[in-house]
Design an enzyme around this catalytic site. Structure first.
Site, mmCIF file in Angstrom:
data_model
loop_
_atom_site.group_PDB
_atom_site.id
_atom_site.type_symbol
_atom_site.label_atom_id
_atom_site.label_comp_id
_atom_site.label_asym_id
_atom_site.label_seq_id
_atom_site.Cartn_x
_atom_site.Cartn_y
_atom_site.Cartn_z
ATOM 1 N N SER A 124 23.361 13.701 9.340
ATOM 2 C CA SER A 124 24.226 12.868 10.413
ATOM 3 C C SER A 124 24.505 14.013 11.315
ATOM 4 C CB SER A 124 24.965 11.923 10.143
ATOM 5 O OG SER A 124 26.360 12.271 11.820
ATOM 6 N N TYR A 149 34.041 12.364 5.619
ATOM 7 C CA TYR A 149 32.391 11.778 5.348
ATOM 8 C C TYR A 149 31.876 12.683 5.782
ATOM 9 C CZ TYR A 149 28.217 9.060 7.525
ATOM 10 O OH TYR A 149 27.683 9.508 8.116
ATOM 11 N N LYS A 153 28.190 15.371 3.971
ATOM 12 C CA LYS A 153 26.697 15.007 4.832
ATOM 13 C C LYS A 153 26.152 16.934 4.554
ATOM 14 C CE LYS A 153 25.693 10.545 5.453
ATOM 15 N NZ LYS A 153 24.645 10.085 4.697
ATOM 16 N N TYR A 177 20.518 12.005 12.472
ATOM 17 C CA TYR A 177 21.038 10.737 13.223
ATOM 18 C C TYR A 177 21.915 11.187 14.172
ATOM 19 C CZ TYR A 177 19.116 8.064 9.039
ATOM 20 O OH TYR A 177 18.535 8.154 7.604
ATOM 21 N N GLY A 295 39.952 13.314 17.565
ATOM 22 C CA GLY A 295 38.994 13.509 17.436
ATOM 23 C C GLY A 295 37.366 13.538 18.175
ATOM 24 N N ASP A 296 37.803 12.719 19.412
ATOM 25 C CA ASP A 296 36.444 12.343 20.030
ATOM 26 C C ASP A 296 35.873 13.479 20.713
ATOM 27 O OD1 ASP A 296 35.355 9.535 19.097
ATOM 28 O OD2 ASP A 296 36.569 9.067 20.679
HETATM 29 P P1 NAD Z 1 25.158 0.575 5.491
HETATM 30 O O1 NAD Z 1 26.549 0.775 4.786
HETATM 31 O O2 NAD Z 1 24.423 -0.633 6.003
HETATM 32 O O3 NAD Z 1 23.925 1.135 4.416
HETATM 33 C C1 NAD Z 1 24.625 2.049 3.225
HETATM 34 C C2 NAD Z 1 23.472 0.765 1.504
HETATM 35 O O4 NAD Z 1 23.896 2.031 1.089
HETATM 36 C C3 NAD Z 1 24.634 0.035 1.923
HETATM 37 O O5 NAD Z 1 23.603 -1.111 1.624
HETATM 38 C C4 NAD Z 1 25.546 0.105 0.746
HETATM 39 O O6 NAD Z 1 25.457 -0.758 -0.219
HETATM 40 C C5 NAD Z 1 24.142 1.117 -0.272
HETATM 41 N N1 NAD Z 1 25.829 2.240 -1.490
HETATM 42 C C6 NAD Z 1 26.871 2.728 -1.073
HETATM 43 N N2 NAD Z 1 26.816 3.372 -2.291
HETATM 44 C C7 NAD Z 1 25.826 3.202 -2.764
HETATM 45 C C8 NAD Z 1 26.232 3.693 -4.282
HETATM 46 N N3 NAD Z 1 26.880 4.583 -5.122
HETATM 47 N N4 NAD Z 1 24.538 3.038 -5.004
HETATM 48 C C9 NAD Z 1 23.369 2.067 -4.803
HETATM 49 N N5 NAD Z 1 23.836 1.667 -3.605
HETATM 50 C C10 NAD Z 1 25.021 2.191 -2.460
HETATM 51 O O7 NAD Z 1 24.900 2.373 6.113
HETATM 52 P P2 NAD Z 1 23.432 2.521 7.412
HETATM 53 O O8 NAD Z 1 24.609 2.705 8.532
HETATM 54 O O9 NAD Z 1 22.778 2.651 6.598
HETATM 55 O O10 NAD Z 1 23.530 4.213 6.805
HETATM 56 C C11 NAD Z 1 22.590 4.988 6.157
HETATM 57 C C12 NAD Z 1 22.706 5.883 5.880
HETATM 58 O O11 NAD Z 1 22.710 6.705 6.846
HETATM 59 C C13 NAD Z 1 24.036 6.388 4.646
HETATM 60 O O12 NAD Z 1 23.925 7.255 4.258
HETATM 61 C C14 NAD Z 1 24.859 6.870 6.585
HETATM 62 O O13 NAD Z 1 25.602 7.543 6.527
HETATM 63 C C15 NAD Z 1 23.459 7.764 7.112
HETATM 64 N N6 NAD Z 1 23.901 7.399 8.761
HETATM 65 C C16 NAD Z 1 24.164 6.283 9.130
HETATM 66 C C17 NAD Z 1 24.911 6.358 10.570
HETATM 67 C C18 NAD Z 1 25.454 5.309 11.452
HETATM 68 O O14 NAD Z 1 25.381 5.213 12.393
HETATM 69 N N7 NAD Z 1 24.826 4.147 10.924
HETATM 70 C C19 NAD Z 1 24.649 7.797 11.396
HETATM 71 C C20 NAD Z 1 24.221 9.113 10.660
HETATM 72 C C21 NAD Z 1 23.956 8.520 8.876
HETATM 73 C C1 UD1 Z 2 31.003 8.519 14.803
HETATM 74 C C2 UD1 Z 2 31.014 9.465 13.667
HETATM 75 C C3 UD1 Z 2 29.531 9.856 13.441
HETATM 76 C C4 UD1 Z 2 28.595 7.941 12.559
HETATM 77 C C5 UD1 Z 2 28.536 7.199 14.044
HETATM 78 C C6 UD1 Z 2 27.911 6.340 13.492
HETATM 79 C C7 UD1 Z 2 32.799 10.840 14.657
HETATM 80 C C8 UD1 Z 2 32.847 12.072 14.865
HETATM 81 N N1 UD1 Z 2 31.370 10.774 14.181
HETATM 82 O O1 UD1 Z 2 29.961 8.815 16.068
HETATM 83 O O2 UD1 Z 2 29.544 10.655 12.774
HETATM 84 O O3 UD1 Z 2 27.101 8.902 12.869
HETATM 85 O O4 UD1 Z 2 30.276 7.090 14.097
HETATM 86 O O5 UD1 Z 2 27.613 5.585 14.597
HETATM 87 O O6 UD1 Z 2 33.743 10.443 13.486
HETATM 88 N N2 UD1 Z 2 34.557 3.683 21.566
HETATM 89 C C9 UD1 Z 2 35.279 2.751 22.414
HETATM 90 N N3 UD1 Z 2 36.468 2.110 21.883
HETATM 91 C C10 UD1 Z 2 35.965 1.289 20.522
HETATM 92 C C11 UD1 Z 2 35.137 2.283 19.614
HETATM 93 C C12 UD1 Z 2 34.746 3.383 20.391
HETATM 94 O O7 UD1 Z 2 35.796 3.412 23.797
HETATM 95 O O8 UD1 Z 2 36.641 0.759 20.161
HETATM 96 C C13 UD1 Z 2 34.385 5.323 22.167
HETATM 97 C C14 UD1 Z 2 34.232 6.517 21.627
HETATM 98 O O9 UD1 Z 2 35.340 7.517 21.884
HETATM 99 C C15 UD1 Z 2 32.955 7.801 21.944
HETATM 100 C C16 UD1 Z 2 32.062 6.679 21.452
HETATM 101 O O10 UD1 Z 2 32.656 4.866 22.154
HETATM 102 O O11 UD1 Z 2 33.328 7.760 22.736
HETATM 103 C C17 UD1 Z 2 30.996 5.899 20.250
HETATM 104 O O12 UD1 Z 2 31.864 5.078 19.239
HETATM 105 P P1 UD1 Z 2 31.301 5.259 17.806
HETATM 106 O O13 UD1 Z 2 30.870 4.658 17.972
HETATM 107 O O14 UD1 Z 2 32.173 5.410 16.959
HETATM 108 O O15 UD1 Z 2 30.415 6.944 17.324
HETATM 109 P P2 UD1 Z 2 30.438 8.427 17.298
HETATM 110 O O16 UD1 Z 2 32.097 8.763 17.481
HETATM 111 O O17 UD1 Z 2 29.845 9.314 18.493
#
Ligand code: NAD
Ligand code: UD1
Length: 335
Positions: A124, A149, A153, A177, A295-296
């Site tokens: 991430s 979290y 990573k 990502y 934290g934002d």
């Molecule tokens: P998600 O929660 O939809 O998918 C994660 C999946 O992992 C879920 O289906 C959950 O049931 C499964 N899981 C969790 N712990 C497990 C375990 N111990 N054994 C087996 N299955 C398990 O999340 P996502 O958004 O699809 O994210 C996928 C990956 O990408 C994650 O590692 C997340 O941290 C990373 N990531 C996501 C984002 C985002 O914004 N969605 C951003 C950066 C990184």
């Molecule tokens: C956060 C996480 C990032 C994670 C991502 C998932 C941090 C520093 N980063 O990113 O690790 O991968 O989520 O997509 O925590 N906002 C509003 N109102 C709301 C919700 C969000 O104004 O109700 C704003 C936030 O202030 C931010 C933007 O929308 O500026 C995006 O927020 P969010 O979707 O939570 O993502 P990040 O904080 O960028």
């Protein structure tokens, strides 16, 4: 080629499964369903018309993982499984470290036993922490994330680098990502978090569908053009394609650890997101401005040049696509 997706019924994993199946890969999924549902498997099959093998198991369960590798001729792994809620990780650090680190260690240990040494890992942008420039590039050092979290990573990236140092037969791709949003255009796959969402797009979806009254925009006094924070939102299907490219690249590369940002490089503000959602979907999203969220950062976004050059990957979908597909999925999920 058979690829194991850990966490493959989740948001990003399910979209990646579709892209892999469409490209001719065989897909095996392991997921404990802690944050997803088993019917996702049927939806993946429905979209692709292909079979997927599913194991309901915890990646921390060494016996179950051993069985999966014994029963299938796995050639590579994409490791999505993990807990991902930033706020929750501050309240439950032990659960987050335990789940995310133990699952990775059990996974790489099982892979080593079965001589499978090709892995793509979901990292991430949060690993950069606060840098001097908001444009994050892979040459920057890992920083200090604002949550446990994010720290998982950082630690997993380090673990994977150490695994390669000790055994240079590994091929490892770390994908950082930025902000994945959007949904599959079929409306069958997308993100539908339980309870009140923390992230922006799921929150907008719930307001648009009148399940929540209004969005609070956290702060309008940031150092950005319209005062609201800017992020690098990218469509989940573009992101899924990035995994395909990363796998292909590993096949043609020397052993090693390769790190890529996956983002558009084009930050958008919260207000731009809300206004685009409203206009593309012709629906109201009531909002008010509230205080900043702790934290934002004002803004951060990817320098995606390395992925473009080395993976031949570029995000293609627009903010309009992200907003349209998210709403299409949310409407479907309500019925
Ligand atoms: P998600 O929660 O939809 O998918 C994660 C999946 O992992 C879920 O289906 C959950 O049931 C499964 N899981 C969790 N712990 C497990 C375990 N111990 N054994 C087996 N299955 C398990 O999340 P996502 O958004 O699809 O994210 C996928 C990956 O990408 C994650 O590692 C997340 O941290 C990373 N990531 C996501 C984002 C985002 O914004 N969605 C951003 C950066 C990184
Ligand atoms: C956060 C996480 C990032 C994670 C991502 C998932 C941090 C520093 N980063 O990113 O690790 O991968 O989520 O997509 O925590 N906002 C509003 N109102 C709301 C919700 C969000 O104004 O109700 C704003 C936030 O202030 C931010 C933007 O929308 O500026 C995006 O927020 P969010 O979707 O939570 O993502 P990040 O904080 O960028």
């Amino acid at each position: 080629m058979k690829i194991l997706l850990t966490g493959g019924t989740g948001y990003i994993g399910s979209h990646t499964a579709v892209q892999l199946l469409n490209a001719g890969y065989d897909v095996v999924i392991v997921d404990n369903l802690v944050n997803s549902k088993e019917d996702t498997i049927d939806k993946i099959k429905q979209i692709t018309g292909k079979e997927v093998k599913f194991y309901k198991a915890d990646v921390r369960d060494a016996e179950a993982m051993d069985k999966i590798f014994s029963e299938n001729d796995i050639e590579g792994v994409i490791h999505f499984a993990g807990l991902k809620a930033v706020g929750e990780s501050c309240e439950k650090p032990i659960e987050y470290y335990q789940n995310n680190l133990d699952s990775t260690l059990t996974l790489v240990d099982t892979m080593r036993k079965h001589n499978v040494k090709k892995i793509v890992f979901s990292s991430s942008a949060t690993i950069y922490g606060i840098q001097e420039s908001p444009k994050y590039v892979e040459t920057m050092k890992r920083g200090t994330p604002s949550s446990p979290y994010g720290t998982t990573k950082v630690m997993i990236e380090q673990i994977l680098e150490d695994v390669y140092k000790a055994d240079p037969e590994w091929k490892i791709s770390i994908l950082r990502y930025f902000n994945p949003v959007g949904a599959h255009e079929s409306g069958l796959l997308g993100e539908d978090p339980k309870g009140i969402p923390n992230n922006l797009m799921p929150y907008i979806q719930k307001v648009a569908s009148k399940q929540l009254e209004q969005l609070t925009i956290f702060g309008n006094d940031y150092n950005t053009p319209d005062g609201t924070c800017r992020r690098d939102y990218l469509h989940v299907v573009d992101l899924a394609n990035g995994h395909l490219k990363a796998l292909e690249k590993l096949d043609g590369s020397e052993n090693g650890v390769y790190i890529y940002n996956l983002g558009t490089g084009n930050p958008k503000s919260v207000l731009e997101m809300v206004n685009t959602f409203k206009s593309v979907n012709n629906i109201d999203v009531p909002f008010k401005f509230g205080p900043r969220r702790e934290g934002d950062l004002d803004e951060f976004f990817a320098d995606p040049t390395k992925a473009e050059k080395e993976l031949d990957w570029k995000a293609e979908k627009t903010l309009e696509d992200m907003c349209r597909d998210s709403w299409n999925f949310a409407k479907n999920a309500m019925n």
